[in-house]
Design a protein around this motif. Sequence first.
Motif, PDB file in Angstrom:
ATOM      1  N   GLY A 112       0.791  -1.228   0.000  1.00 54.57           N
ATOM      2  CA  GLY A 112       0.000   0.000   0.000  1.00 54.57           C
ATOM      3  C   GLY A 112       0.822   1.275   0.000  1.00 54.57           C
ATOM      4  O   GLY A 112       0.272   2.371   0.115  1.00 54.57           O
ATOM      5  N   GLY A 113       2.164   1.148  -0.106  1.00 55.41           N
ATOM      6  CA  GLY A 113       3.006   2.340  -0.178  1.00 55.41           C
ATOM      7  C   GLY A 113       3.571   2.793   1.152  1.00 55.41           C
ATOM      8  O   GLY A 113       4.403   3.704   1.198  1.00 55.41           O
ATOM      9  N   VAL A 114       3.148   2.172   2.245  1.00 47.00           N
ATOM     10  CA  VAL A 114       3.638   2.546   3.577  1.00 47.00           C
ATOM     11  C   VAL A 114       4.398   1.371   4.176  1.00 47.00           C
ATOM     12  O   VAL A 114       3.860   0.262   4.274  1.00 47.00           O
ATOM     13  CB  VAL A 114       2.471   2.928   4.520  1.00 47.00           C
ATOM     14  CG1 VAL A 114       3.011   3.302   5.893  1.00 47.00           C
ATOM     15  CG2 VAL A 114       1.664   4.075   3.919  1.00 47.00           C
ATOM     16  N   LEU A 115       5.645   1.598   4.582  1.00 41.44           N
ATOM     17  CA  LEU A 115       6.433   0.533   5.209  1.00 41.44           C
ATOM     18  C   LEU A 115       5.877   0.226   6.600  1.00 41.44           C
ATOM     19  O   LEU A 115       5.568   1.136   7.369  1.00 41.44           O
ATOM     20  CB  LEU A 115       7.900   0.950   5.303  1.00 41.44           C
ATOM     21  CG  LEU A 115       8.633   1.163   3.973  1.00 41.44           C
ATOM     22  CD1 LEU A 115      10.051   1.676   4.211  1.00 41.44           C
ATOM     23  CD2 LEU A 115       8.677  -0.140   3.180  1.00 41.44           C
ATOM     24  N   LEU A 116       5.767  -1.062   6.913  1.00 40.90           N
ATOM     25  CA  LEU A 116       5.178  -1.470   8.186  1.00 40.90           C
ATOM     26  C   LEU A 116       6.218  -1.732   9.273  1.00 40.90           C
ATOM     27  O   LEU A 116       5.879  -1.769  10.447  1.00 40.90           O
ATOM     28  CB  LEU A 116       4.329  -2.737   7.992  1.00 40.90           C
ATOM     29  CG  LEU A 116       3.157  -2.628   7.012  1.00 40.90           C
ATOM     30  CD1 LEU A 116       2.391  -3.941   6.981  1.00 40.90           C
ATOM     31  CD2 LEU A 116       2.240  -1.482   7.379  1.00 40.90           C
ATOM     32  N   GLY A 117       7.477  -1.919   8.864  1.00 43.98           N
ATOM     33  CA  GLY A 117       8.493  -2.264   9.861  1.00 43.98           C
ATOM     34  C   GLY A 117       8.383  -3.735  10.226  1.00 43.98           C
ATOM     35  O   GLY A 117       7.377  -4.397   9.960  1.00 43.98           O
ATOM     36  N   THR A 118       9.417  -4.247  10.876  1.00 41.77           N
ATOM     37  CA  THR A 118       9.464  -5.665  11.212  1.00 41.77           C
ATOM     38  C   THR A 118       8.281  -6.098  12.074  1.00 41.77           C
ATOM     39  O   THR A 118       7.589  -7.073  11.770  1.00 41.77           O
ATOM     40  CB  THR A 118      10.774  -6.004  11.948  1.00 41.77           C
ATOM     41  OG1 THR A 118      11.874  -5.651  11.105  1.00 41.77           O
ATOM     42  CG2 THR A 118      10.847  -7.470  12.277  1.00 41.77           C
ATOM     43  N   GLY A 119       8.035  -5.378  13.152  1.00 38.11           N
ATOM     44  CA  GLY A 119       6.928  -5.728  14.040  1.00 38.11           C
ATOM     45  C   GLY A 119       5.582  -5.632  13.357  1.00 38.11           C
ATOM     46  O   GLY A 119       4.698  -6.471  13.569  1.00 38.11           O
ATOM     47  N   GLY A 120       5.421  -4.636  12.524  1.00 39.95           N
ATOM     48  CA  GLY A 120       4.162  -4.462  11.809  1.00 39.95           C
ATOM     49  C   GLY A 120       3.895  -5.595  10.835  1.00 39.95           C
ATOM     50  O   GLY A 120       2.748  -6.053  10.697  1.00 39.95           O
ATOM     51  N   LEU A 121       4.952  -6.047  10.172  1.00 40.57           N
ATOM     52  CA  LEU A 121       4.799  -7.160   9.244  1.00 40.57           C
ATOM     53  C   LEU A 121       4.411  -8.448   9.976  1.00 40.57           C
ATOM     54  O   LEU A 121       3.526  -9.178   9.541  1.00 40.57           O
ATOM     55  CB  LEU A 121       6.103  -7.381   8.467  1.00 40.57           C
ATOM     56  CG  LEU A 121       6.423  -6.348   7.374  1.00 40.57           C
ATOM     57  CD1 LEU A 121       7.825  -6.584   6.821  1.00 40.57           C
ATOM     58  CD2 LEU A 121       5.392  -6.428   6.241  1.00 40.57           C
ATOM     59  N   VAL A 122       5.079  -8.718  11.080  1.00 40.30           N
ATOM     60  CA  VAL A 122       4.760  -9.917  11.860  1.00 40.30           C
ATOM     61  C   VAL A 122       3.300  -9.903  12.299  1.00 40.30           C
ATOM     62  O   VAL A 122       2.583 -10.900  12.172  1.00 40.30           O
ATOM     63  CB  VAL A 122       5.693 -10.040  13.090  1.00 40.30           C
ATOM     64  CG1 VAL A 122       5.211 -11.146  14.022  1.00 40.30           C
ATOM     65  CG2 VAL A 122       7.129 -10.307  12.650  1.00 40.30           C
ATOM     66  N   ARG A 123       2.852  -8.764  12.796  1.00 37.72           N
ATOM     67  CA  ARG A 123       1.463  -8.655  13.240  1.00 37.72           C
ATOM     68  C   ARG A 123       0.495  -8.811  12.074  1.00 37.72           C
ATOM     69  O   ARG A 123      -0.549  -9.463  12.193  1.00 37.72           O
ATOM     70  CB  ARG A 123       1.224  -7.312  13.946  1.00 37.72           C
ATOM     71  CG  ARG A 123       1.839  -7.227  15.338  1.00 37.72           C
ATOM     72  CD  ARG A 123       1.365  -5.992  16.069  1.00 37.72           C
ATOM     73  NE  ARG A 123       1.792  -4.755  15.413  1.00 37.72           N
ATOM     74  CZ  ARG A 123       2.959  -4.157  15.621  1.00 37.72           C
ATOM     75  NH1 ARG A 123       3.823  -4.694  16.484  1.00 37.72           N
ATOM     76  NH2 ARG A 123       3.268  -3.037  15.000  1.00 37.72           N
ATOM     77  N   ALA A 124       0.833  -8.229  10.944  1.00 38.34           N
ATOM     78  CA  ALA A 124      -0.061  -8.282   9.793  1.00 38.34           C
ATOM     79  C   ALA A 124      -0.175  -9.702   9.232  1.00 38.34           C
ATOM     80  O   ALA A 124      -1.291 -10.185   8.963  1.00 38.34           O
ATOM     81  CB  ALA A 124       0.433  -7.333   8.703  1.00 38.34           C
ATOM     82  N   TYR A 125       0.953 -10.385   9.059  1.00 43.92           N
ATOM     83  CA  TYR A 125       0.915 -11.742   8.523  1.00 43.92           C
ATOM     84  C   TYR A 125       0.284 -12.715   9.517  1.00 43.92           C
ATOM     85  O   TYR A 125      -0.464 -13.629   9.126  1.00 43.92           O
ATOM     86  CB  TYR A 125       2.311 -12.202   8.098  1.00 43.92           C
ATOM     87  CG  TYR A 125       2.697 -11.686   6.737  1.00 43.92           C
ATOM     88  CD1 TYR A 125       2.175 -12.263   5.578  1.00 43.92           C
ATOM     89  CD2 TYR A 125       3.558 -10.601   6.590  1.00 43.92           C
ATOM     90  CE1 TYR A 125       2.512 -11.776   4.318  1.00 43.92           C
ATOM     91  CE2 TYR A 125       3.905 -10.110   5.335  1.00 43.92           C
ATOM     92  CZ  TYR A 125       3.368 -10.702   4.203  1.00 43.92           C
ATOM     93  OH  TYR A 125       3.698 -10.222   2.940  1.00 43.92           O
ATOM     94  N   SER A 126       0.548 -12.522  10.803  1.00 44.58           N
ATOM     95  CA  SER A 126      -0.093 -13.361  11.820  1.00 44.58           C
ATOM     96  C   SER A 126      -1.598 -13.130  11.816  1.00 44.58           C
ATOM     97  O   SER A 126      -2.397 -14.077  11.867  1.00 44.58           O
ATOM     98  CB  SER A 126       0.461 -13.048  13.212  1.00 44.58           C
ATOM     99  OG  SER A 126       1.829 -13.361  13.309  1.00 44.58           O
ATOM    100  N   GLY A 127      -1.991 -11.863  11.745  1.00 42.08           N
ATOM    101  CA  GLY A 127      -3.408 -11.530  11.732  1.00 42.08           C
ATOM    102  C   GLY A 127      -4.123 -12.082  10.519  1.00 42.08           C
ATOM    103  O   GLY A 127      -5.244 -12.590  10.618  1.00 42.08           O
ATOM    104  N   ALA A 128      -3.471 -11.996   9.361  1.00 42.96           N
ATOM    105  CA  ALA A 128      -4.067 -12.527   8.138  1.00 42.96           C
ATOM    106  C   ALA A 128      -4.204 -14.039   8.221  1.00 42.96           C
ATOM    107  O   ALA A 128      -5.213 -14.612   7.798  1.00 42.96           O
ATOM    108  CB  ALA A 128      -3.217 -12.139   6.927  1.00 42.96           C
ATOM    109  N   ALA A 129      -3.187 -14.700   8.786  1.00 37.53           N
ATOM    110  CA  ALA A 129      -3.244 -16.156   8.950  1.00 37.53           C
ATOM    111  C   ALA A 129      -4.434 -16.554   9.819  1.00 37.53           C
ATOM    112  O   ALA A 129      -5.163 -17.500   9.515  1.00 37.53           O
ATOM    113  CB  ALA A 129      -1.939 -16.670   9.565  1.00 37.53           C
ATOM    114  N   LYS A 130      -4.660 -15.819  10.898  1.00 35.20           N
ATOM    115  CA  LYS A 130      -5.795 -16.103  11.787  1.00 35.20           C
ATOM    116  C   LYS A 130      -7.117 -15.891  11.055  1.00 35.20           C
ATOM    117  O   LYS A 130      -8.065 -16.659  11.231  1.00 35.20           O
ATOM    118  CB  LYS A 130      -5.720 -15.224  13.032  1.00 35.20           C
ATOM    119  CG  LYS A 130      -4.557 -15.575  13.955  1.00 35.20           C
ATOM    120  CD  LYS A 130      -4.445 -14.600  15.109  1.00 35.20           C
ATOM    121  CE  LYS A 130      -3.240 -14.924  15.977  1.00 35.20           C
ATOM    122  NZ  LYS A 130      -3.054 -13.923  17.070  1.00 35.20           N
TER     123      LYS A 130
END
Length: 229
Positions: A112-130
Amino acid sequence: MGEDYKEKTRAESYYILYKEGTGELTEKKSRFIANTRPVESEEEALAFVEEMRKKYWDARHNCWAYILGERGEKKRCSDDGEPSQTAGKPMLDVLEGAGVTNICLVVTRYFGGVLLGTGGLVRAYSGAAKKGLEGSIIVEKKLARKLLVETDYNGLGKIQYIATQAGIPTLDTRYTDKVELTFLTPEKETESFQAALTEGTNGKAAVTTLCRLYYGTLEKEVILFEEIP
């Protein structure tokens, strides 16, 4: 010896992905789409990954994770270009936490054009998996024996009462000059169920093991899986 050992070590129960599903979330304008698929082999899992890559050919990343085997002994994951340990591993952690196997999960990201950072990516991929798991159907496979019970009409009511009290499902009932009932008994409850039948009918019920197999239940419907030789 190998087959005997395998029989002794069969899992009494484990959870599998029974029906595929999907889920989605948006994080800082990045869109994360999760898709699951039941798989029985690494080849099937990797074929599903390729299928998702073709479907979402214009996405920035298609990260994946899969778990196979009765005890989840085969597992792999991929970050697909995301920073190491920020996508595939968090997705795999979610699958392991849910205790589900024979599953492949692919999470597609449209940047989406905005960097999420390491922690943000982990949360996003974990959340999507759930989200993907929430949209899927997971069933517990339980090891059982299919029993044929033969009795006269006098013993029918007692046998049905014993089965109902024990929560043992009746698969079939045949009425001829005698009554034949087919029951599905969890492996660990088979011995006690047979003992209860013997006692309740004064030994007049004949019990035969037809086969061993795995079964599950979905909205009170009994699902029969593979028989065990």
